[in-house]
Write a protein that holds these residues in place. Structure first.
Motif, PDB file in Angstrom:
ATOM      1  N   LEU A 139       1.074   4.212  -2.978  1.00 32.06           N
ATOM      2  CA  LEU A 139       0.752   5.617  -2.716  1.00 32.06           C
ATOM      3  C   LEU A 139       1.894   6.565  -3.075  1.00 32.06           C
ATOM      4  CD1 LEU A 139      -1.100   5.315   0.707  1.00 32.06           C
ATOM      5  CD2 LEU A 139      -2.101   5.980  -1.485  1.00 32.06           C
ATOM      6  N   GLN A 165       0.833  -1.204   0.000  1.00 28.93           N
ATOM      7  CA  GLN A 165       0.000   0.000   0.000  1.00 28.93           C
ATOM      8  C   GLN A 165       0.867   1.252   0.000  1.00 28.93           C
ATOM      9  OE1 GLN A 165      -2.556  -0.429   3.437  1.00 28.93           O
ATOM     10  NE2 GLN A 165      -4.127  -1.482   2.245  1.00 28.93           N
ATOM     11  N   GLN A 171      -4.941  14.720   1.141  1.00 27.43           N
ATOM     12  CA  GLN A 171      -5.544  13.392   1.163  1.00 27.43           C
ATOM     13  C   GLN A 171      -4.471  12.312   1.073  1.00 27.43           C
ATOM     14  OE1 GLN A 171      -8.337  12.644  -1.984  1.00 27.43           O
ATOM     15  NE2 GLN A 171      -8.763  10.567  -1.279  1.00 27.43           N
ATOM     16  N   LEU A 172      -3.508  12.484   0.156  1.00 29.29           N
ATOM     17  CA  LEU A 172      -2.423  11.512   0.026  1.00 29.29           C
ATOM     18  C   LEU A 172      -1.590  11.450   1.302  1.00 29.29           C
ATOM     19  CD1 LEU A 172      -1.239  12.185  -3.615  1.00 29.29           C
ATOM     20  CD2 LEU A 172      -2.152  10.034  -2.729  1.00 29.29           C
ATOM     21  N   ASN A 223      -2.581  12.079   4.306  1.00 32.03           N
ATOM     22  CA  ASN A 223      -3.359  11.365   5.325  1.00 32.03           C
ATOM     23  C   ASN A 223      -3.348   9.864   5.074  1.00 32.03           C
ATOM     24  OD1 ASN A 223      -4.025  13.638   6.790  1.00 32.03           O
ATOM     25  ND2 ASN A 223      -5.919  13.999   5.671  1.00 32.03           N
ATOM     26  N   GLU A 224      -3.471   9.454   3.805  1.00 33.60           N
ATOM     27  CA  GLU A 224      -3.440   8.026   3.475  1.00 33.60           C
ATOM     28  C   GLU A 224      -2.080   7.416   3.821  1.00 33.60           C
ATOM     29  OE1 GLU A 224      -4.906   6.850  -0.416  1.00 33.60           O
ATOM     30  OE2 GLU A 224      -6.299   8.536  -0.387  1.00 33.60           O
ATOM     31  N   ASP A 242      -1.773   7.046   7.502  1.00 35.88           N
ATOM     32  CA  ASP A 242      -2.535   5.887   7.953  1.00 35.88           C
ATOM     33  C   ASP A 242      -1.762   4.591   7.686  1.00 35.88           C
ATOM     34  OD1 ASP A 242      -4.920   4.562   8.975  1.00 35.88           O
ATOM     35  OD2 ASP A 242      -5.307   3.983   6.883  1.00 35.88           O
TER      36      ASP A 242
END
Length: 187
Positions: free
Chosen positions: A49, A45, A119-120, A122-123, A126
Motif C-alpha cells: 500500500l 500488505q 481510501q488508501l 483507510n486501507e 486497517d
C-alpha cells in the motif's frame, strides 16, 4: 536386580522429563515463529500500500520530497530485512517515516479531501490495526517462549539445546518517547 530396575525406572522417567521439556520448548518456538508469519502477512500488505500512498501524495507535496524519499527508503529497507530482529528494527523505522508523512499531510487540506487518498489512508489504517493485533499475539508467544527458556528446570534443557531469550516486537525507544508526550490539540 531390584536396584538395577530402580535405576532403569529413574533413568526412563528422567529421559521422558527431558524429552517433554524439549518438546515444550520446540512448541513455544514454533508458535512464536508462526506468530511472526502472521505479522509478515500484514507487513506485506502494508508494503504494497505504501507506494500507492506515496504516489497519491506526490502531486500535492512536491517540495516535501525528502519526506516521501524517507518513506520509500524505509519501505525498501523493511522489505529487504531477513531476520526477525532486522525486520523489527526496519519496521520501527518505517513506522517513524510514515508518522512523518502523516504530519506533513495535515498541511494539505485538498489532499486530505482526495477520495483516492482517503481510501488508501483507510486501507493503511486497517492494515495497521491488524498489524497491531498480530504484534500483540507475537509478543504473547514470545513472552511464553521466554518464560519457558528462563524458568527452572526448563532453562537447563534450553541451555543444553541452544534455546535463548528472544526479543519482543515493540514500538522502539523513539516512538515510545513520542507516545509518552501529551498530544497537541488545536482548534
Amino acid at each position: 536386580m531390584s536396584t538395577t530396575l530402580i535405576v532403569i525406572i529413574v533413568a526412563a522417567v528422567l529421559v521422558i522429563f527431558v524429552v517433554s521439556l524439549y518438546n515444550k520448548l520446540i512448541s513455544f518456538k514454533n508458535n512464536r515463529e508462526n506468530a511472526f508469519a502472521d505479522i509478515d502477512v500484514q507487513l506485506k500488505q502494508r508494503h504494497d500500500l505504501i507506494p500507492q500512498l506515496v504516489n497519491a501524495v506526490k502531486g500535492y507535496m512536491e517540495h516535501e520530497a525528502g519526506v516521501l524519499l524517507r518513506v520509500t527508503e524505509a519501505r525498501a529497507k523493511a522489505m529487504n530485512a531477513s531476520s526477525i530482529e532486522g525486520k523489527i528494527q526496519a519496521e520501527q523505522e518505517l513506522g517513524s517515516a510514515l508518522q512523518g508523512l502523516r504530519v506533513q499531510v495535515e498541511a494539505y487540506p485538498d489532499l486530505k479531501a482526495n477520495t483516492n487518498f482517503l481510501q488508501l489512508q483507510n486501507e493503511i489504517s486497517d492494515v495497521e490495526n491488524k498489524l497491531a493485533a498480530s504484534r500483540r499475539y507475537f509478543n504473547s508467544a514470545t513472552r511464553e517462549y521466554n518464560v519457558a527458556v528462563q524458568s527452572f528446570p526448563s532453562n537447563i534443557i534450553a541451555g543444553m539445546f541452544g534455546f535463548h531469550r528472544e526479543p519482543m516486537f515493540d514500538v522502539g525507544t523513539s516512538e515510545r518517547e513520542r507516545l509518552d508526550k501529551a498530544p497537541d490539540i488545536k482548534f
